[in-house]
Scaffold this motif. Structure first.
Motif, PDB file in Angstrom:
ATOM      1  N   LEU A 110       0.692  -0.778  -0.301  1.00 16.72           N
ATOM      2  CA  LEU A 110      -0.293   0.183  -0.128  1.00 16.72           C
ATOM      3  C   LEU A 110       0.730   1.221  -0.212  1.00 16.72           C
ATOM      4  O   LEU A 110       0.518   2.126  -0.553  1.00 16.72           O
ATOM      5  N   GLU A 111       2.383   1.156   1.092  1.00 17.63           N
ATOM      6  CA  GLU A 111       3.239   2.447   1.422  1.00 17.63           C
ATOM      7  C   GLU A 111       3.650   2.892  -0.013  1.00 17.63           C
ATOM      8  O   GLU A 111       3.533   4.250  -0.651  1.00 17.63           O
ATOM      9  N   GLN A 112       4.080   1.600  -1.224  1.00 21.82           N
ATOM     10  CA  GLN A 112       4.265   1.753  -2.858  1.00 21.82           C
ATOM     11  C   GLN A 112       3.228   2.821  -3.237  1.00 21.82           C
ATOM     12  O   GLN A 112       3.234   3.769  -4.512  1.00 21.82           O
ATOM     13  N   LEU A 113       2.125   2.289  -3.234  1.00 21.92           N
ATOM     14  CA  LEU A 113       0.473   2.630  -4.076  1.00 21.92           C
ATOM     15  C   LEU A 113      -0.032   4.153  -3.824  1.00 21.92           C
ATOM     16  O   LEU A 113      -0.246   5.163  -5.018  1.00 21.92           O
ATOM     17  N   GLU A 114       0.516   4.315  -2.323  1.00 21.35           N
ATOM     18  CA  GLU A 114       0.062   6.080  -2.014  1.00 21.35           C
ATOM     19  C   GLU A 114       1.159   6.548  -2.287  1.00 21.35           C
ATOM     20  O   GLU A 114       0.594   7.514  -2.594  1.00 21.35           O
ATOM     21  N   TYR A 115       2.347   6.417  -2.813  1.00 19.40           N
ATOM     22  CA  TYR A 115       3.529   7.800  -2.921  1.00 19.40           C
ATOM     23  C   TYR A 115       2.990   7.926  -4.633  1.00 19.40           C
ATOM     24  O   TYR A 115       3.565   8.895  -4.600  1.00 19.40           O
ATOM     25  N   ILE A 116       2.271   6.433  -5.648  1.00 20.14           N
ATOM     26  CA  ILE A 116       1.661   6.976  -6.702  1.00 20.14           C
ATOM     27  C   ILE A 116       1.005   7.761  -6.842  1.00 20.14           C
ATOM     28  O   ILE A 116       0.545   9.315  -7.862  1.00 20.14           O
ATOM     29  N   HIS A 117      -0.197   7.916  -5.708  1.00 22.78           N
ATOM     30  CA  HIS A 117      -1.350   8.740  -5.918  1.00 22.78           C
ATOM     31  C   HIS A 117      -0.936   9.575  -5.073  1.00 22.78           C
ATOM     32  O   HIS A 117      -1.275  10.888  -6.529  1.00 22.78           O
ATOM     33  N   LEU A 118      -0.013  10.034  -4.866  1.00 23.85           N
ATOM     34  CA  LEU A 118      -0.116  10.916  -3.836  1.00 23.85           C
ATOM     35  C   LEU A 118       0.679  11.851  -4.566  1.00 23.85           C
ATOM     36  O   LEU A 118       0.733  12.769  -5.117  1.00 23.85           O
ATOM     37  N   HIS A 119       1.711  11.226  -5.962  1.00 23.10           N
ATOM     38  CA  HIS A 119       2.018  12.502  -6.596  1.00 23.10           C
ATOM     39  C   HIS A 119       1.956  12.396  -7.585  1.00 23.10           C
ATOM     40  O   HIS A 119       1.839  13.138  -8.480  1.00 23.10           O
ATOM     41  N   LYS A 120       1.566  11.057  -8.111  1.00 20.70           N
ATOM     42  CA  LYS A 120       0.910  11.146  -9.629  1.00 20.70           C
ATOM     43  C   LYS A 120      -0.238  12.348 -10.156  1.00 20.70           C
ATOM     44  O   LYS A 120      -0.908  12.637 -10.386  1.00 20.70           O
ATOM     45  N   ILE A 164      -7.212  15.051  -0.270  1.00 23.85           N
ATOM     46  CA  ILE A 164      -8.448  14.909  -1.165  1.00 23.85           C
ATOM     47  C   ILE A 164      -7.747  14.176  -2.795  1.00 23.85           C
ATOM     48  O   ILE A 164      -8.842  13.520  -3.318  1.00 23.85           O
ATOM     49  N   GLY A 165      -6.741  14.663  -3.055  1.00 24.89           N
ATOM     50  CA  GLY A 165      -5.921  14.256  -4.330  1.00 24.89           C
ATOM     51  C   GLY A 165      -6.203  11.846  -4.147  1.00 24.89           C
ATOM     52  O   GLY A 165      -5.943  11.657  -5.131  1.00 24.89           O
ATOM     53  N   LEU A 166      -5.346  11.825  -2.919  1.00 14.48           N
ATOM     54  CA  LEU A 166      -5.540  10.965  -2.556  1.00 14.48           C
ATOM     55  C   LEU A 166      -6.613   9.125  -3.376  1.00 14.48           C
ATOM     56  O   LEU A 166      -7.292   9.061  -2.854  1.00 14.48           O
ATOM     57  N   ALA A 167      -7.917  10.548  -2.054  1.00 11.73           N
ATOM     58  CA  ALA A 167      -9.298   9.832  -2.237  1.00 11.73           C
ATOM     59  C   ALA A 167      -9.984   9.755  -3.551  1.00 11.73           C
ATOM     60  O   ALA A 167     -10.744   9.319  -3.919  1.00 11.73           O
ATOM     61  N   PHE A 168      -9.576  10.919  -4.407  1.00 11.07           N
ATOM     62  CA  PHE A 168     -10.250  11.073  -5.638  1.00 11.07           C
ATOM     63  C   PHE A 168      -9.656   9.822  -6.016  1.00 11.07           C
ATOM     64  O   PHE A 168      -9.741   9.363  -7.625  1.00 11.07           O
ATOM     65  N   GLN A 169      -8.459   9.904  -5.975  1.00  8.21           N
ATOM     66  CA  GLN A 169      -7.542   8.776  -6.790  1.00  8.21           C
ATOM     67  C   GLN A 169      -7.627   7.138  -6.218  1.00  8.21           C
ATOM     68  O   GLN A 169      -8.195   6.691  -6.524  1.00  8.21           O
ATOM     69  N   LEU A 222     -10.110  10.396   4.031  1.00  8.71           N
ATOM     70  CA  LEU A 222      -9.320  11.295   3.894  1.00  8.71           C
ATOM     71  C   LEU A 222     -10.502  12.282   3.043  1.00  8.71           C
ATOM     72  O   LEU A 222     -10.200  13.562   3.848  1.00  8.71           O
ATOM     73  N   THR A 223     -11.680  12.404   3.159  1.00  6.07           N
ATOM     74  CA  THR A 223     -12.291  13.599   2.699  1.00  6.07           C
ATOM     75  C   THR A 223     -12.685  14.117   3.979  1.00  6.07           C
ATOM     76  O   THR A 223     -12.314  15.819   3.699  1.00  6.07           O
ATOM     77  N   GLU A 224     -12.988  13.781   4.850  1.00  2.00           N
ATOM     78  CA  GLU A 224     -13.211  14.226   6.196  1.00  2.00           C
ATOM     79  C   GLU A 224     -12.430  15.010   6.551  1.00  2.00           C
ATOM     80  O   GLU A 224     -11.783  16.467   7.676  1.00  2.00           O
ATOM     81  N   GLN A 225     -10.620  14.092   6.805  1.00  4.50           N
ATOM     82  CA  GLN A 225      -9.949  15.101   6.959  1.00  4.50           C
ATOM     83  C   GLN A 225      -9.306  16.179   6.410  1.00  4.50           C
ATOM     84  O   GLN A 225      -8.811  17.347   6.925  1.00  4.50           O
TER      85      GLN A 225
END
Lengths: 301, 301
Positions: free
Chosen positions: A176-186, A219-224, A270-273
């Motif tokens: 998951l960490e690797q996937l979150e890195y991708i979503h966070l930056h991409k 919201i970017g991570l939630a969006f992805q 994530l949206t709430e935070q």
């Protein structure tokens, strides 16, 4: 969808404003080979919801700033987003023939021209930002802050880094960490840029800039993650691309690790935070940003 | 070659200074996928004469400015030049396997990574320029001028436009005017940027900036015609690429239209006119720029 009742006309009005500005963004007097100009404009005007530039304007409004002087910066975000789609669609990358129901840039203009149109749009984004200084007297110091942010958040430590990690990850994402890195930056980083740019333009405090960054990352991570979910369960027509295309390419997505239900919970959390961060930072008019957070993360297409 | 006797050590010393700065230009603390970082640095550190960044420094010196604070801008030019080579070498473009005797970026890292490394270097150039503001207190107004120049001279109306015209021209260049458009934008514009950026950094007058622009356009065009000549008559080993590669690809070059001798005369004439512009603009120390003009246009490789 629980979209605030007056959000739809707001989105339409802002998108129209941005599209009018985009149409004028490549000076007609410039001597540019016709086919390059056409290729750039083909993708720039290919539709889309203009969400990132709308986030620039909504942030400016949350701080009672001038929307007009923010328009060139809003256009710049859309140019960066557009170039990244053109290059992403190339045969050497995702090899997509269609985007938003239209042929991708390289299918119309050829690969070489698509590479150059992407390069030109990327470069032109920086020109566009400078026009907020030339045409609307935004102070040079703010322009430099915005340019530094864009160069980081859309560059190697940002969006391009995320795309590289995504591509390399096709050979096997291990967690998951690797996937979150991708979503966070991409995905998140360009959203963060849009929000912070609006903040810089409208004189946000350091605390507000921090809140915008946190809001954007969340919201970017939630969006992805929502995108991952829709790719599994969404409706093909609404999305405008074949459903499960990620699965077909054996791409590892968020639901792959934790399941659909936990993914949906993560989106809500994530949206709430993200919204909390905005609510605690003393924006004069935070409502539109909060509505946009719901809109982005609860969309069904 | 009639290179001024002390120019060679000058070029070597400046190139070393620039390479040391380039090595540090991508912050080590940034979280970037290893392969993206390697791919960017592979091409950035692949040698070359560093002529464009040297022109930035030489212009600063001609105006008695600070070389140190100009280094991030000098590096930015090299990043733009490097990204353009990476993208130019791609299979969809010139499809070159070797550059300066080394495998091209996509032959080592694959096409997708080469596209992304190019995008990242292009974006990072703007970050680098901002570092002249962050680290050396160059005024924000000058930074904005430099960024606007770069976005035009390396973008659609500049270098990328020249590359697009070059690519389209492979289907048949009809005259000298079209060829000069290509050379002017594909080659001269980034040289003009280098000179003007040095001018902005060192407080050039409008008259001096105009002279630098004329100088750059003229020696850039002369440099490119010389390249065309060398491609026909040069020595394979000195050039590091197969001689007549342009002819093999049936590329139309300057000598194709007017012959070798008239091309050589044109090189001499352009060089002289460029130097005159500098000599008439009241630079405190113009000598190095004048020597560089001769060096660039009289080189045999």
């Amino acid at each position: 969808m629980s979209v605030a009742s007056n959000l739809k006309p707001y989105l339409e009005q802002k998108a129209a404003l941005i599209e009018a500005e985009l149409l004028e963004s490549l000076p007609g007097i410039w001597n540019i080979p016709d086919e390059l100009r056409e290729s750039m404009m083909y993708s720039l005007m290919a539709g889309g919801k203009r969400l990132r530039p709308i986030l620039v304007l909504a942030t400016v409004e949350a701080l009672k700033g001038s929307t007009e002087s923010a328009l060139p910066v809003a256009c710049a975000v859309e140019m960066i987003h557009t170039y990244s789609l053109i290059h992403d669609d190339l045969p050497a990358m995702d090899n997509d023939d269609y985007r938003r129901g239209k042929l991708t840039n390289h299918k119309v203009y050829g690969e070489a021209m698509a590479i150059l149109a992407g390069d030109a749009l990327l470069t032109h984004a920086f020109y566009s930002i400078v026009q907020s200084y030339r045409a609307y007297d935004v102070p040079a110091e703010q322009i430099v802050e915005i340019i530094e942010d864009l160069s980081k958040l859309s560059g190697a430590p940002g969006m391009v880094g995320g795309q590289a990690a995504d591509m390399l990850g096709e050979q096997g994402i291990t967690g998951l960490e690797q996937l979150e890195y991708i979503h966070l930056h991409k995905t998140s980083d360009l959203i963060v840029f849009s929000l912070k740019a609006g903040g810089h333009l409208a004189g946000a405090t350091p605390k507000q800039l921090q809140a915008l960054e946190k809001f954007g990352q969340h919201i970017g991570l939630a969006f992805q993650i929502q995108d991952d979910i829709l790719d599994l369960v969404g409706d093909e027509q609404k999305l405008g691309k074949p459903v499960k295309s990620d699965e077909k390419q054996q791409k590892v997505t968020y639901p792959y690790f934790v399941g659909i239900e936990a993914s949906q919970e993560k989106v809500a959390e994530l949206t709430e935070q993200g919204k909390q961060a905005i609510m605690n930072a003393g924006f004069p008019y935070p409502d539109r940003l909060l509505e946009l957070a719901d809109y982005l993360t609860q969309r069904d297409h």
